[in-house]
Write a protein that holds these residues in place. Structure first.
Motif, PDB file in Angstrom:
ATOM      1  N   ARG A  74       0.757  -1.204   0.077  1.00 34.78           N
ATOM      2  CA  ARG A  74      -0.081  -0.168  -0.031  1.00 34.78           C
ATOM      3  C   ARG A  74       0.847   1.155  -0.045  1.00 34.78           C
ATOM      4  NH1 ARG A  74      -4.360  -0.692   4.501  1.00 34.78           N
ATOM      5  NH2 ARG A  74      -5.411   1.162   3.285  1.00 34.78           N
ATOM      6  N   ALA A  75       1.953   1.222   0.899  1.00 42.44           N
ATOM      7  CA  ALA A  75       2.782   2.355   0.834  1.00 42.44           C
ATOM      8  C   ALA A  75       3.616   2.697  -0.504  1.00 42.44           C
ATOM      9  CB  ALA A  75       3.863   2.038   1.759  1.00 42.44           C
ATOM     10  N   LEU A  76       3.827   1.653  -1.141  1.00 44.46           N
ATOM     11  CA  LEU A  76       4.364   1.656  -2.734  1.00 44.46           C
ATOM     12  C   LEU A  76       3.222   2.112  -3.552  1.00 44.46           C
ATOM     13  CD1 LEU A  76       6.359  -1.652  -2.963  1.00 44.46           C
ATOM     14  CD2 LEU A  76       7.182   0.681  -2.625  1.00 44.46           C
ATOM     15  N   ASP A  77       1.825   1.884  -3.457  1.00 43.06           N
ATOM     16  CA  ASP A  77       1.127   2.559  -4.143  1.00 43.06           C
ATOM     17  C   ASP A  77       0.941   3.913  -3.874  1.00 43.06           C
ATOM     18  OD1 ASP A  77       0.703   0.115  -5.452  1.00 43.06           O
ATOM     19  OD2 ASP A  77      -1.213  -0.560  -4.401  1.00 43.06           O
ATOM     20  N   ALA A  78       1.022   4.310  -2.766  1.00 41.83           N
ATOM     21  CA  ALA A  78       1.019   5.723  -2.319  1.00 41.83           C
ATOM     22  C   ALA A  78       2.160   6.777  -2.918  1.00 41.83           C
ATOM     23  CB  ALA A  78       0.973   6.162  -0.721  1.00 41.83           C
ATOM     24  N   LEU A  79       3.223   5.988  -2.949  1.00 46.14           N
ATOM     25  CA  LEU A  79       4.339   6.963  -3.387  1.00 46.14           C
ATOM     26  C   LEU A  79       4.249   7.996  -4.464  1.00 46.14           C
ATOM     27  CD1 LEU A  79       7.221   4.576  -2.283  1.00 46.14           C
ATOM     28  CD2 LEU A  79       6.421   6.699  -1.254  1.00 46.14           C
ATOM     29  N   PRO A  80       3.671   7.124  -5.845  1.00 42.83           N
ATOM     30  CA  PRO A  80       3.378   7.985  -6.903  1.00 42.83           C
ATOM     31  C   PRO A  80       2.500   9.034  -6.902  1.00 42.83           C
ATOM     32  CG  PRO A  80       3.269   5.550  -7.592  1.00 42.83           C
ATOM     33  CD  PRO A  80       3.436   5.623  -5.928  1.00 42.83           C
ATOM     34  N   ALA A  81       1.465   8.905  -5.702  1.00 41.14           N
ATOM     35  CA  ALA A  81       0.557  10.126  -5.635  1.00 41.14           C
ATOM     36  C   ALA A  81       1.097  10.975  -4.566  1.00 41.14           C
ATOM     37  CB  ALA A  81      -0.569   9.420  -5.159  1.00 41.14           C
ATOM     38  N   LYS A  82       2.440  10.769  -4.305  1.00 45.04           N
ATOM     39  CA  LYS A  82       3.440  11.811  -3.372  1.00 45.04           C
ATOM     40  C   LYS A  82       2.287  11.969  -2.213  1.00 45.04           C
ATOM     41  CE  LYS A  82       5.699  13.583  -6.792  1.00 45.04           C
ATOM     42  NZ  LYS A  82       6.649  12.807  -7.390  1.00 45.04           N
ATOM     43  N   ALA A  83       2.004  10.848  -1.637  1.00 46.61           N
ATOM     44  CA  ALA A  83       1.277  10.968  -0.436  1.00 46.61           C
ATOM     45  C   ALA A  83       2.255  10.996   0.809  1.00 46.61           C
ATOM     46  CB  ALA A  83       0.555   9.522   0.112  1.00 46.61           C
ATOM     47  N   SER A  84       1.921  11.892   1.849  1.00 48.62           N
ATOM     48  CA  SER A  84       3.000  12.064   2.963  1.00 48.62           C
ATOM     49  C   SER A  84       3.013  10.908   3.868  1.00 48.62           C
ATOM     50  CB  SER A  84       2.730  13.570   3.684  1.00 48.62           C
ATOM     51  OG  SER A  84       1.500  13.176   4.397  1.00 48.62           O
ATOM     52  N   TYR A  85       4.101  10.901   4.451  1.00 44.46           N
ATOM     53  CA  TYR A  85       4.114   9.742   5.657  1.00 44.46           C
ATOM     54  C   TYR A  85       2.802  10.058   6.459  1.00 44.46           C
ATOM     55  CZ  TYR A  85       9.105   9.096   4.502  1.00 44.46           C
ATOM     56  OH  TYR A  85      10.221   8.875   3.857  1.00 44.46           O
ATOM     57  N   ARG A  86       2.454  11.145   6.862  1.00 49.67           N
ATOM     58  CA  ARG A  86       1.304  11.239   7.703  1.00 49.67           C
ATOM     59  C   ARG A  86       0.048  10.776   7.075  1.00 49.67           C
ATOM     60  NH1 ARG A  86      -2.413  14.702  10.259  1.00 49.67           N
ATOM     61  NH2 ARG A  86      -2.456  14.847  12.099  1.00 49.67           N
ATOM     62  N   ASP A  87      -0.145  11.340   5.888  1.00 45.83           N
ATOM     63  CA  ASP A  87      -1.123  10.791   5.082  1.00 45.83           C
ATOM     64  C   ASP A  87      -1.181   9.372   5.135  1.00 45.83           C
ATOM     65  OD1 ASP A  87      -2.028  13.253   4.346  1.00 45.83           O
ATOM     66  OD2 ASP A  87      -1.117  13.222   2.470  1.00 45.83           O
ATOM     67  N   MET A  88      -0.136   8.657   4.661  1.00 46.40           N
ATOM     68  CA  MET A  88      -0.235   7.248   4.819  1.00 46.40           C
ATOM     69  C   MET A  88      -0.496   6.486   6.367  1.00 46.40           C
ATOM     70  SD  MET A  88       3.111   6.081   2.684  1.00 46.40           S
ATOM     71  CE  MET A  88       3.865   7.282   1.630  1.00 46.40           C
ATOM     72  N   ALA A  89       0.147   7.153   7.355  1.00 42.28           N
ATOM     73  CA  ALA A  89      -0.175   6.625   8.493  1.00 42.28           C
ATOM     74  C   ALA A  89      -1.644   6.974   8.905  1.00 42.28           C
ATOM     75  CB  ALA A  89       0.688   7.652   9.767  1.00 42.28           C
ATOM     76  N   LEU A  90      -2.354   7.961   8.566  1.00 36.14           N
ATOM     77  CA  LEU A  90      -3.865   8.240   8.761  1.00 36.14           C
ATOM     78  C   LEU A  90      -4.673   7.038   8.101  1.00 36.14           C
ATOM     79  CD1 LEU A  90      -4.259  11.894   8.046  1.00 36.14           C
ATOM     80  CD2 LEU A  90      -4.591  10.878  10.261  1.00 36.14           C
ATOM     81  N   VAL A  91      -4.035   6.438   7.007  1.00 37.56           N
ATOM     82  CA  VAL A  91      -4.909   5.486   6.241  1.00 37.56           C
ATOM     83  C   VAL A  91      -4.584   4.039   6.788  1.00 37.56           C
ATOM     84  CG1 VAL A  91      -5.148   4.107   3.877  1.00 37.56           C
ATOM     85  CG2 VAL A  91      -5.160   6.664   4.088  1.00 37.56           C
ATOM     86  N   PHE A  92      -3.341   3.823   7.111  1.00 38.17           N
ATOM     87  CA  PHE A  92      -2.823   2.675   7.737  1.00 38.17           C
ATOM     88  C   PHE A  92      -3.307   2.293   9.018  1.00 38.17           C
ATOM     89  CE2 PHE A  92       1.249   2.805   4.973  1.00 38.17           C
ATOM     90  CZ  PHE A  92       0.394   2.511   3.894  1.00 38.17           C
ATOM     91  N   TYR A  93      -3.256   3.563   9.759  1.00 32.56           N
ATOM     92  CA  TYR A  93      -3.325   3.225  11.539  1.00 32.56           C
ATOM     93  C   TYR A  93      -4.616   4.012  11.970  1.00 32.56           C
ATOM     94  CZ  TYR A  93       1.388   1.862  10.596  1.00 32.56           C
ATOM     95  OH  TYR A  93       2.660   1.302  10.396  1.00 32.56           O
ATOM     96  N   GLY A  94      -5.360   4.786  11.325  1.00 30.46           N
ATOM     97  CA  GLY A  94      -6.546   5.651  11.681  1.00 30.46           C
ATOM     98  C   GLY A  94      -6.299   6.786  12.290  1.00 30.46           C
ATOM     99  N   PRO A  95      -7.113   7.626  12.159  1.00 33.41           N
ATOM    100  CA  PRO A  95      -6.825   9.187  12.638  1.00 33.41           C
ATOM    101  C   PRO A  95      -6.581   9.188  14.132  1.00 33.41           C
ATOM    102  CG  PRO A  95      -8.847   9.113  11.088  1.00 33.41           C
ATOM    103  CD  PRO A  95      -8.382   7.765  11.469  1.00 33.41           C
ATOM    104  N   ALA A  96      -7.350   8.279  14.868  1.00 28.08           N
ATOM    105  CA  ALA A  96      -7.281   8.389  16.269  1.00 28.08           C
ATOM    106  C   ALA A  96      -5.731   7.956  16.913  1.00 28.08           C
ATOM    107  CB  ALA A  96      -8.161   7.432  16.933  1.00 28.08           C
ATOM    108  N   ALA A  97      -5.306   7.031  16.226  1.00 30.49           N
ATOM    109  CA  ALA A  97      -3.913   6.661  16.448  1.00 30.49           C
ATOM    110  C   ALA A  97      -2.990   7.587  16.212  1.00 30.49           C
ATOM    111  CB  ALA A  97      -3.491   5.162  15.600  1.00 30.49           C
ATOM    112  N   VAL A  98      -3.069   8.264  14.820  1.00 25.20           N
ATOM    113  CA  VAL A  98      -2.044   9.354  14.527  1.00 25.20           C
ATOM    114  C   VAL A  98      -2.198  10.703  15.265  1.00 25.20           C
ATOM    115  CG1 VAL A  98      -1.534  10.903  12.550  1.00 25.20           C
ATOM    116  CG2 VAL A  98      -2.106   8.603  11.961  1.00 25.20           C
TER     117      VAL A  98
END
Length: 191
Positions: free
Chosen positions: A125-149
């Motif tokens: 999923r992270a590799l899929d997000a790289l071409p879209a220039k997603a930030s680490y924070r954006d990825m963490a929000l999707v991977f772990y959820g807003p509450a955890a971030v």
């Protein structure tokens, strides 16, 4: 017998069983017929090599027959590299299978734990997000959820470091580190 393209490289895949003609003095090895008549799920012929994928309830077997004559006695070839112990474990499983026994579970180094499976999915999923220039924070929000971030300040968050390591490991796997997975190592960092 179903013919299928096999996309593994036996010299790289640590669980592969490599079989060759046995030396002439070893006439008592009569397993060749059992090997060649066992249910084969996929086969690929390449010059003097025959690649077989044999399905089994405990996990499939990858067999590489090198210059093996039909009906000949066979011997196992175990390269003395960093995968030798894994190859021996694969050979033991295969020997049990052709001897009519249950081959048993795959060696633990070859099994994906639920944690590693989840990590590999996140890496893809992270590799899929790289071409879209997603930030680490954006990825963490999707991977772990807003509450955890939002639990900790992002700059000092353990999830930030975990996400950065995840992306770095994903890039490493993409750029050739996957070979370590094929050899039986995790190759995916700490997590």
């Amino acid at each position: 017998m179903a013919k299928a393209e096999i996309v593994w490289r036996p010299e790289v895949v640590g669980i592969s069983v490599v079989l060759v003609n046995a030396p002439a003095d070893f006439v008592a090895t009569t397993l060749a017929g059992k090997v060649l008549t066992r249910r084969v799920a996929g086969e690929r012929l390449a010059s003097n090599r025959r690649h077989l994928h044999i399905e089994d309830a405990g996990g499939s077997h990858h067999v590489w027959l090198i210059e093996a004559s039909s009906g000949a006695s066979l011997a196992a070839l175990v390269p003395l590299d960093d995968t030798a112990s894994l190859r021996i474990a694969g050979l033991r499983r295969f020997h049990r299978l052709i001897d009519g026994q249950k081959s048993g579970r795959m060696p633990s180094a070859w099994q994906l734990t639920p944690r590693l499976r989840r990590r590999l999915v996140l890496m893809i999923r992270a590799l899929d997000a790289l071409p879209a220039k997603a930030s680490y924070r954006d990825m963490a929000l999707v991977f772990y959820g807003p509450a955890a971030v939002s639990r900790d300040p992002w700059k000092t968050s353990s999830l930030r470091g975990q996400t950065i390591r995840l992306v770095k490991d994903a890039i490493s796997i993409r750029d050739g580190g996957y070979r370590q997975l094929l050899k039986g190592g995790t190759g995916t960092g700490r997590g």
